[in-house]
Design an enzyme around this catalytic site. Structure first.
Site, PDB file in Angstrom:
ATOM      1  N   HIS A 133       0.802  -1.206   0.029  1.00 41.81           N
ATOM      2  CA  HIS A 133       0.013   0.028  -0.068  1.00 41.81           C
ATOM      3  C   HIS A 133       0.772   1.232   0.038  1.00 41.81           C
ATOM      4  O   HIS A 133       0.644   2.312  -0.787  1.00 41.81           O
ATOM      5  CB  HIS A 133      -0.802   0.103   1.127  1.00 41.81           C
ATOM      6  CG  HIS A 133      -2.064  -0.797   1.188  1.00 41.81           C
ATOM      7  ND1 HIS A 133      -2.051  -1.938   1.007  1.00 41.81           N
ATOM      8  CD2 HIS A 133      -3.342  -0.495   1.061  1.00 41.81           C
ATOM      9  CE1 HIS A 133      -3.316  -2.661   0.872  1.00 41.81           C
ATOM     10  NE2 HIS A 133      -4.136  -1.502   0.853  1.00 41.81           N
ATOM     11  N   HIS A 183       0.640  -4.073   9.739  1.00 40.89           N
ATOM     12  CA  HIS A 183       2.145  -3.800   9.268  1.00 40.89           C
ATOM     13  C   HIS A 183       2.812  -3.019  10.283  1.00 40.89           C
ATOM     14  O   HIS A 183       2.198  -2.497  11.323  1.00 40.89           O
ATOM     15  CB  HIS A 183       2.181  -2.824   8.057  1.00 40.89           C
ATOM     16  CG  HIS A 183       2.138  -3.346   6.803  1.00 40.89           C
ATOM     17  ND1 HIS A 183       3.044  -4.135   6.302  1.00 40.89           N
ATOM     18  CD2 HIS A 183       1.160  -3.344   5.773  1.00 40.89           C
ATOM     19  CE1 HIS A 183       2.832  -4.605   5.015  1.00 40.89           C
ATOM     20  NE2 HIS A 183       1.512  -4.089   4.567  1.00 40.89           N
TER      21      HIS A 183
END
Length: 231
Positions: A133, A183
């Site tokens: 992302h 993450h």
């Protein structure tokens, strides 16, 4: 591009590449485990986000969608209509596609485990480093700013608004990945560095192409005069 712009481009390229390499080395040297800064920021994120389903959850759940493939494809199609599928689009789309392929390869090679699944606020299947992302959002919005702002007819205030929104998104999307628990900080940091690096390479290649095309056009447009023969 001007000399100053070229210098800025090469500096950005070098700094982003170095930043990615340093981040990668730190992650690998630590055995792929979370670094101290990862743990500190993860603890902060989990302490401020509250319960799943609240306003924080929905805000960052929506923000993180801007890093998914379908959003990127939508941007490419919109810009294709704006640019009428000319060379800018192919460099724009090609650079983004390259960043997507490369991040998949790096993820496969590094294979860093994600944070504890019990902390996830959404499902993910790939490995953790680097954040795809973060790579995509950095690459897309940097390219978007460059190509749109290169149009002389675009109003100055539009350029400022676009660059401001892009900066906010490059900050918020990586942050959403930490808040949502999928993450570590070093994942998104490495992702932003790598996305920036790929974007600058795409811009550099486009400028080389544009310069060569201009030279070719100048040669074609140069009037040819018949040489005087000596009798």
């Amino acid at each position: 591009m001007s000399k100053k712009a070229n210098i800025a481009l090469f500096v950005t390229m070098g700094v982003s590449f170095l930043g990615f390499v340093i981040t990668l080395i730190c992650v690998v040297a630590n055995g792929l485990a979370p670094l101290g800064v990862d743990s500190i920021l993860a603890d902060w994120a989990y302490s401020v986000r509250g319960e799943k389903g609240n306003g924080v959850y929905w805000f960052f759940r929506i923000i993180t969608e801007f890093g998914y493939t379908y959003f990127i494809i939508a941007i490419i199609l919109i810009m294709g209509l704006v640019w009428k599928f000319r060379s800018k689009l192919w460099f724009f789309a090609g650079t983004i596609l390259s960043s997507w392929v490369l991040q998949k390869i790096i993820k496969f090679i590094i294979n860093r485990p994600r944070p504890d699944e019990a902390l996830w606020w959404m499902s993910e299947s790939s490995s953790s480093f680097p954040s795809g992302h973060s790579i995509c959002v950095a690459c897309v919005f940097i390219l978007l700013c460059y190509f749109v702002c290169s149009y002389p007819q675009v109003k100055v205030w539009v350029k400022y608004v676009l660059c401001s929104i892009s900066a906010v998104m490059i900050f918020l999307v990586p942050l959403s990945r930490i808040i949502l628990g999928v993450h570590y900080f070093t994942d998104v940091l490495g992702g932003v560095f790598f996305g920036t690096f790929i974007a600058t390479i795409g811009i550099l290649l486009f400028n080389i192409y544009k310069a060569k095309k201009q030279v070719a056009n100048d040669i074609v447009e140069t009037p040819k005069f018949p040489s005087n023969s000596i009798n």
